[in-house]
Structures are given as structure tokens and as C-alpha cells.
Design a protein around this motif. Structure first.
Motif, PDB file in Angstrom:
ATOM      1  N   ASP A  70      32.277  13.126 -72.494  1.00 15.98           N
ATOM      2  CA  ASP A  70      32.613  12.597 -71.164  1.00 15.98           C
ATOM      3  C   ASP A  70      33.181  13.705 -70.275  1.00 15.98           C
ATOM      4  O   ASP A  70      32.819  13.827 -69.100  1.00 15.98           O
ATOM      5  CB  ASP A  70      33.637  11.467 -71.276  1.00 15.98           C
ATOM      6  CG  ASP A  70      33.121  10.283 -72.076  1.00 15.98           C
ATOM      7  OD1 ASP A  70      31.918  10.003 -72.010  1.00 15.98           O
ATOM      8  OD2 ASP A  70      33.940   9.648 -72.773  1.00 15.98           O
ATOM      9  N   ALA A  71      34.072  14.492 -70.865  1.00 18.14           N
ATOM     10  CA  ALA A  71      34.673  15.588 -70.102  1.00 18.14           C
ATOM     11  C   ALA A  71      33.613  16.613 -69.707  1.00 18.14           C
ATOM     12  O   ALA A  71      33.599  17.102 -68.573  1.00 18.14           O
ATOM     13  CB  ALA A  71      35.776  16.253 -70.927  1.00 18.14           C
ATOM     14  N   ALA A  72      32.722  16.922 -70.648  1.00 22.09           N
ATOM     15  CA  ALA A  72      31.654  17.895 -70.374  1.00 22.09           C
ATOM     16  C   ALA A  72      30.741  17.409 -69.263  1.00 22.09           C
ATOM     17  O   ALA A  72      30.412  18.165 -68.333  1.00 22.09           O
ATOM     18  CB  ALA A  72      30.850  18.147 -71.650  1.00 22.09           C
ATOM     19  N   ALA A  73      30.339  16.155 -69.338  1.00 16.25           N
ATOM     20  CA  ALA A  73      29.445  15.599 -68.323  1.00 16.25           C
ATOM     21  C   ALA A  73      30.104  15.626 -66.944  1.00 16.25           C
ATOM     22  O   ALA A  73      29.457  15.938 -65.933  1.00 16.25           O
ATOM     23  CB  ALA A  73      29.054  14.173 -68.701  1.00 16.25           C
ATOM     24  N   GLY A  74      31.405  15.310 -66.895  1.00 16.21           N
ATOM     25  CA  GLY A  74      32.121  15.317 -65.621  1.00 16.21           C
ATOM     26  C   GLY A  74      32.206  16.704 -65.017  1.00 16.21           C
ATOM     27  O   GLY A  74      31.971  16.894 -63.816  1.00 16.21           O
ATOM     28  N   MET A  75      32.518  17.689 -65.852  1.00 11.13           N
ATOM     29  CA  MET A  75      32.621  19.060 -65.350  1.00 11.13           C
ATOM     30  C   MET A  75      31.271  19.585 -64.885  1.00 11.13           C
ATOM     31  O   MET A  75      31.157  20.212 -63.826  1.00 11.13           O
ATOM     32  CB  MET A  75      33.193  19.970 -66.446  1.00 11.13           C
ATOM     33  CG  MET A  75      34.685  19.853 -66.645  1.00 11.13           C
ATOM     34  SD  MET A  75      35.337  21.084 -67.814  1.00 11.13           S
ATOM     35  CE  MET A  75      34.827  20.337 -69.373  1.00 11.13           C
ATOM     36  N   ARG A  76      30.239  19.340 -65.666  1.00 15.89           N
ATOM     37  CA  ARG A  76      28.923  19.884 -65.327  1.00 15.89           C
ATOM     38  C   ARG A  76      28.293  19.162 -64.139  1.00 15.89           C
ATOM     39  O   ARG A  76      27.453  19.726 -63.447  1.00 15.89           O
ATOM     40  CB  ARG A  76      28.016  19.844 -66.556  1.00 15.89           C
ATOM     41  CG  ARG A  76      28.404  20.901 -67.587  1.00 15.89           C
ATOM     42  CD  ARG A  76      27.493  20.879 -68.802  1.00 15.89           C
ATOM     43  NE  ARG A  76      26.121  21.145 -68.434  1.00 15.89           N
ATOM     44  CZ  ARG A  76      25.622  22.368 -68.211  1.00 15.89           C
ATOM     45  NH1 ARG A  76      26.405  23.433 -68.317  1.00 15.89           N
ATOM     46  NH2 ARG A  76      24.359  22.536 -67.878  1.00 15.89           N
ATOM     47  N   ALA A  77      28.697  17.924 -63.897  1.00 13.78           N
ATOM     48  CA  ALA A  77      28.210  17.226 -62.709  1.00 13.78           C
ATOM     49  C   ALA A  77      28.733  17.910 -61.448  1.00 13.78           C
ATOM     50  O   ALA A  77      28.056  17.963 -60.417  1.00 13.78           O
ATOM     51  CB  ALA A  77      28.645  15.764 -62.736  1.00 13.78           C
TER      52      ALA A  77
END
Length: 229
Positions: A70-77
Motif C-alpha cells: 500500500d505504501a509503495a503504491a501510494g508513493m509511486r502514484a
């Protein structure tokens, strides 16, 4: 004179303070890496990444309000250029797949050495994928097999009639065929017929195995009902 190498900026995402402080101290030993901040939740990660603009985020997979994925997806978005390296105690296929789907380029276990972690951060900053393709192929194959097996188990359970489910429930309570017949007010012969069908549907050789397999498949005991056969 040669210009000093540019430092790789690292954001640590870890909810346990002792672990985060340990990682911060560890990475401080490498002259080409610099920790720019620490977030302890998914909610805190994205705004901190926006502010600090790290090159690499070193992310725990289990966070109090979600996962490292979830954290990765948020940052990469927000910034697709940030590289994600997951550092976790979770060695499951599902965690690895979730991390990859969220854009992580590396997945390390917390048993990794300091040099392994530093090397992974450097490689991630260079745009390298640290998860071997062969590993992903194996994990995906296991995932597909697990999904196929789960679907087959669900199909076996769904194929049982309400009466068969009632009888299986009583079998799981330790009742023999005659006790089941008496409890449900049906004939002994009818119970034997139902039991035979239950064994066939669960691919079991005995009633004990049928009960064990049903539990393994996630069987939810039915409420024994009326006299209908």
C-alpha cells in the motif's frame, strides 16, 4: 578535482522504533547512502515522500494501517521514479506478489545483512530489478496452483446438498451413522447413502478423512434440520 559521488537518499518506512533506529544507524555506516526520514505508517509515508523526495524507500511489509505494498503504491502514484525495496519478516508468496504488483523492485527478509541491504538500495537506485525472474515464475506458478486448489475445494463443498452438509456436521461431532439417523429422524440406509456420496465428493476413503478434509477446505458446519431426506 573529482566531484564527490551523489548520495542516495533513503526513506525508512518501519513502525517499530527500535528497528527503524537500527536501520538508520546501519545505513549511516555507508558513505554513499543518507537516510532523509522515517515514516511509521502508510498514511505518513506518502506526504513524507512528497516532502523529502527519496531515491529509495526501504519499507516494512507489515504496517499498522496497511501493508508495504500500500505504501509503495501510494508513493509511486505520486512519483514513479522512487524505487521501493521491501524489508520484511514475511516470506510468503502472497506478500512478495503484492509487493511486485505495487511496483517494488526488491524484497529482502529482515535476516539480511547490512551489506545486503546497502547493496539492494544501491541497485534499486540504479533502476535494477532485484527479484530474479525465475523466482517470480516459481511464485506465480505456486500462486496459480493454490488458486486452482482453492477453487476445487470450494467446488467440492458447494456440490454437497444441505442434507449432506447436516450429516457431515454431525459426523464432525463424532456421531456414527445410527446416531445420525436417530438425530435426523431418517433411516440408517439413507444415512449410509448420504455418507457414501459425501466421501465421493470429498475424495475421502473414510468418514474421519472426510471430516478432516472438509475442515481443511473451510467447511462451515450446518445446523441439523428437519426430517426431509
Amino acid at each position: 578535482m573529482t566531484a564527490p559521488p551523489e548520495l542516495t537518499k533513503v526513506l525508512i518506512v518501519e513502525d517499530h522504533r527500535v528497528v527503524a533506529e537500527g536501520l538508520w544507524a546501519l545505513l549511516a555506516e555507508y558513505s554513499d547512502l543518507t537516510v532523509v526520514g522515517w515514516a511509521d505508517s502508510v498514511a505518513e509515508t506518502v506526504p513524507m515522500a512528497k516532502e523529502l523526495k527519496p531515491d529509495v524507500a526501504l519499507v516494512d511489509f507489515r504496517l499498522p494501517d496497511g501493508t508495504g505494498a500500500d505504501a509503495a503504491a501510494g508513493m509511486r502514484a505520486h512519483d514513479p521514479s522512487v524505487a521501493i525495496v521491501i524489508l520484511s519478516a514475511d516470506a510468503s508468496d502472497s506478500a512478495l506478489l503484492a509487493a511486485v504488483e505495487a511496483g517494488a523492485c526488491g524484497y529482502l527478509l529482515k535476516s539480511a545483512s547490512g551489506d545486503e541491504i546497502a547493496s539492494a538500495i544501491r541497485s534499486a537506485a540504479e533502476g535494477e530489478t532485484l527479484i530474479p525472474a525465475s523466482t517470480l515464475v516459481e511464485v506465480l506458478a505456486r500462486h496459480r496452483e493454490d488458486a486452482r486448489s482453492t477453487a476445487e475445494q470450494t467446488e467440492r463443498l458447494d456440490s454437497m446438498t444441505p442434507r449432506e452438509q447436516e450429516i457431515l456436521t454431525l459426523m464432525s461431532q463424532g456421531l456414527d451413522n445410527r446416531a445420525v439417523a436417530e438425530r435426523l429422524s431418517i433411516s440408517y440406509a439413507t444415512v449410509r447413502t448420504h455418507v457414501r456420496r459425501i466421501l465421493e465428493k470429498l475424495d475421502a476413503r473414510s468418514q474421519l478423512e472426510a471430516v478432516a478434509r472438509a475442515a481443511e477446505f473451510g467447511f462451515k458446519p450446518a445446523q441439523p434440520g428437519g426430517p426431509e431426506e
